[in-house]
Design an enzyme around this catalytic site. Structure first.
Site, mmCIF file in Angstrom:
data_model
loop_
_atom_site.group_PDB
_atom_site.id
_atom_site.type_symbol
_atom_site.label_atom_id
_atom_site.label_comp_id
_atom_site.label_asym_id
_atom_site.label_seq_id
_atom_site.Cartn_x
_atom_site.Cartn_y
_atom_site.Cartn_z
ATOM 1 N N GLN A 8 -3.427 -0.349 -7.278
ATOM 2 C CA GLN A 8 -4.043 0.088 -6.025
ATOM 3 C C GLN A 8 -5.566 0.053 -6.037
ATOM 4 O O GLN A 8 -6.185 -0.279 -5.024
ATOM 5 C CB GLN A 8 -3.579 1.511 -5.701
ATOM 6 C CG GLN A 8 -4.060 2.039 -4.370
ATOM 7 C CD GLN A 8 -3.256 3.233 -3.917
ATOM 8 O OE1 GLN A 8 -2.148 3.101 -3.432
ATOM 9 N NE2 GLN A 8 -3.811 4.417 -4.093
ATOM 10 N N GLU A 58 -10.729 1.782 1.503
ATOM 11 C CA GLU A 58 -11.783 2.542 0.834
ATOM 12 C C GLU A 58 -13.059 1.734 0.614
ATOM 13 O O GLU A 58 -13.899 2.094 -0.200
ATOM 14 C CB GLU A 58 -11.250 3.102 -0.477
ATOM 15 C CG GLU A 58 -10.092 4.065 -0.235
ATOM 16 C CD GLU A 58 -9.524 4.668 -1.492
ATOM 17 O OE1 GLU A 58 -9.974 4.284 -2.594
ATOM 18 O OE2 GLU A 58 -8.636 5.521 -1.379
ATOM 19 N N ASP A 113 -6.572 2.609 -10.888
ATOM 20 C CA ASP A 113 -5.593 3.542 -10.327
ATOM 21 C C ASP A 113 -4.370 2.706 -9.991
ATOM 22 O O ASP A 113 -4.370 1.947 -9.021
ATOM 23 C CB ASP A 113 -6.137 4.236 -9.081
ATOM 24 C CG ASP A 113 -5.082 5.117 -8.396
ATOM 25 O OD1 ASP A 113 -3.995 5.298 -8.977
ATOM 26 O OD2 ASP A 113 -5.349 5.608 -7.288
ATOM 27 N N GLU A 144 -5.436 5.774 -13.899
ATOM 28 C CA GLU A 144 -4.841 6.842 -13.087
ATOM 29 C C GLU A 144 -3.421 6.468 -12.673
ATOM 30 O O GLU A 144 -3.148 5.303 -12.358
ATOM 31 C CB GLU A 144 -5.716 7.065 -11.851
ATOM 32 C CG GLU A 144 -5.218 8.130 -10.896
ATOM 33 C CD GLU A 144 -6.072 8.176 -9.641
ATOM 34 O OE1 GLU A 144 -5.523 8.559 -8.587
ATOM 35 O OE2 GLU A 144 -7.268 7.826 -9.700
ATOM 36 N N LYS A 173 -7.883 16.627 -5.766
ATOM 37 C CA LYS A 173 -7.917 16.362 -4.328
ATOM 38 C C LYS A 173 -7.626 17.675 -3.605
ATOM 39 O O LYS A 173 -6.515 18.202 -3.708
ATOM 40 C CB LYS A 173 -6.872 15.316 -3.937
ATOM 41 C CG LYS A 173 -7.134 13.922 -4.487
ATOM 42 C CD LYS A 173 -5.984 12.978 -4.137
ATOM 43 C CE LYS A 173 -6.278 11.551 -4.570
ATOM 44 N NZ LYS A 173 -5.106 10.661 -4.338
ATOM 45 N N SER A 209 -7.876 8.161 1.118
ATOM 46 C CA SER A 209 -8.121 6.899 1.822
ATOM 47 C C SER A 209 -8.497 7.137 3.282
ATOM 48 O O SER A 209 -9.263 6.371 3.870
ATOM 49 C CB SER A 209 -6.895 5.990 1.729
ATOM 50 O OG SER A 209 -5.752 6.655 2.202
#
Length: 429
Positions: free
Chosen positions: A162, A204, A241, A283, A335, A365
């Site tokens: 990702q 992003e 990630d 990640e 987060k 995102s």
């Protein structure tokens, strides 16, 4: 004593054109503050639940129900509370909701109030947010983990990983780190153009070319780093990630780069990457519920690279504690909207640091111009922040806030640099 006097809320748009919640708080001393709530594209099953409207409006993604929850229930419950007692306020929010995943009132409604209260209390105390939350010793500027090439759920391409990130670990300051990252970002655009690849952007701000796979993407970024005049691995390192939950099928395995793989085969793949590239962090290399695979992977390569738990922990102190006991990961992605209150977020960070886990502050995102996470990264001394490419104003807003914080700290400011990644051995650079 700053007392909460008024609570307001509205529906606004995030960076993907989807509705989100904005909350405003007014205190009895005249202080006013607002906070906007982010939203994720790849979300963990165990996150706090966002309250969405359903129906046809905004494709079912409206948040009028969450706004009404703030106006009708949450506001009246917190009016009269002391704004500088964050734990008291957040506990009142949790108790009012009464569910383990904040699904009744909505994690988006609850978080908006929690963050707005903290910002109002900081303003009332005449302190910047990072100082109010972190105290007099908050002075570490984080390494910007810049997602300059997007795949997975953040891009409409065949790339399974990702996020491909650059980490300017060798920079002397945050301001220089930001410059280095921006120069690499622009260099990558030139490299992609030379290869005839798309320079369209993902959610992003990173480029979203349809390249052959992970190694092809890493090779392109390596070329961009060197073309920009930096040394790969010494000045600028790499990070990933995987968001592996997105390509995991329960009972089948990991559908990755054209084949179905076991956790053991994925571990072998990551080990191979470590031998070929200067990776400081990976990640979500495995699925959020693959605890056995995670533990085996951590035992295998956790002494050589930072393994960050995002979906597996969802910033939840209880899940993090279980992961620590099982030897899962060695770092926590933070987060605020995964858990839903500032207090629970700070508790998760404290548990991680106490247990020897690193922390990486993170955006989502679907972002807004809210810069709270920039202050929070400095407040808790995370040493790392992930908030996208140096492009798109909702991403750059966080970086610009960190520039202001570094300037305000003056000689007291310290850039985390390579000290943020102690597992990245010198001999690998």
């Amino acid at each position: 004593m700053p007392i909460i006097e008024q609570v307001g809320a509205r529906e606004i748009l995030d960076s993907r054109g989807n509705p989100t919640v904005e909350v405003e708080i007014a205190l009895t001393d005249g202080t006013f503050a607002r906070a906007a709530v982010p939203s994720g594209a790849s979300t963990g099953e165990h996150e706090a639940v966002e309250l969405r409207d359903g129906g046809e409006r905004y494709g079912g993604k409206g948040v009028q129900k969450a706004v009404q929850a703030v106006l009708d229930e949450i506001g009246p419950a917190v009016i009269g509370l002391n704004a500088d007692d964050q734990r008291l306020v957040d506990q009142a929010l949790v108790d009012l909701d009464g569910t383990p995943d904040k699904s009744r009132l909505g994690g988006n409604a609850i978080l908006g109030v929690s963050l707005a209260v903290a910002k109002a209390a900081a303003d009332s105390a005449e302190l910047p947010l990072f100082r109010y939350l972190g105290g007099p010793n908050a002075h570490i500027l984080p390494v910007p983990m810049m997602n300059i090439l997007n795949g997975g759920a953040h891009a409409d391409t065949a790339v399974d990983i990702q996020e491909f990130m650059v980490a300017p670990i060798g920079a002397p300051s945050f301001a220089e780190a930001l410059r280095w990252g921006a120069e690499v970002y622009h260099s990558l655009k030139s490299v992609l153009k030379k290869e005839g690849l798309s320079t369209g952007l993902g959610d992003e701000g990173g480029f979203a070319p349809d390249v052959a796979g992970t190694t092809a993407a890493l090779d392109l970024i390596g070329r961009a780093i060197e073309s920009a005049g930096f040394k790969l691995g010494t000045d600028v390192a790499l990070a990933l990630d995987a968001a592996a939950t997105e390509f995991y099928s329960d009972g089948t395995g990991y559908k990755f780069e054209g084949s179905t793989r076991t956790a053991e085969q994925m571990a072998e793949f990551y080990a191979g990457l470590l031998g070929a590239y200067p990776l400081v962090s990976i990640e979500d290399p495995l699925s959020e519920d693959d605890w056995d695979g995670w533990a085996a992977l951590t035992a295998s390569i956790g002494d050589r690279v930072q393994l960050v738990g995002d979906d597996v922990f969802v910033t939840n102190p209880e899940r993090l504690e279980e992961g620590i006991e099982k030897g899962v990961a060695n770092a926590l992605l933070v987060k605020v909207n995964q858990i839903g209150t500032l207090t629970e977020t700070l508790d998760a960070v404290a548990l991680a640091h106490h247990s020897g886990y690193r922390t990486m502050m993170s955006h989502r995102s679907g972002e807004t111009e809210d810069t709270t996470i920039a202050d929070l990264a400095v407040a808790v001394g995370s040493g790392q922040i992930k908030t996208g490419a140096p492009a798109r104003s909702e991403r750059v807003a966080k970086y610009n806030q960190l520039l202001r914080i570094e300037e305000a700290l003056g000689d007291a400011a310290r850039y985390a640099g390579d000290l943020a990644f102690p597992r990245f051995a010198l001999e690998t650079r």
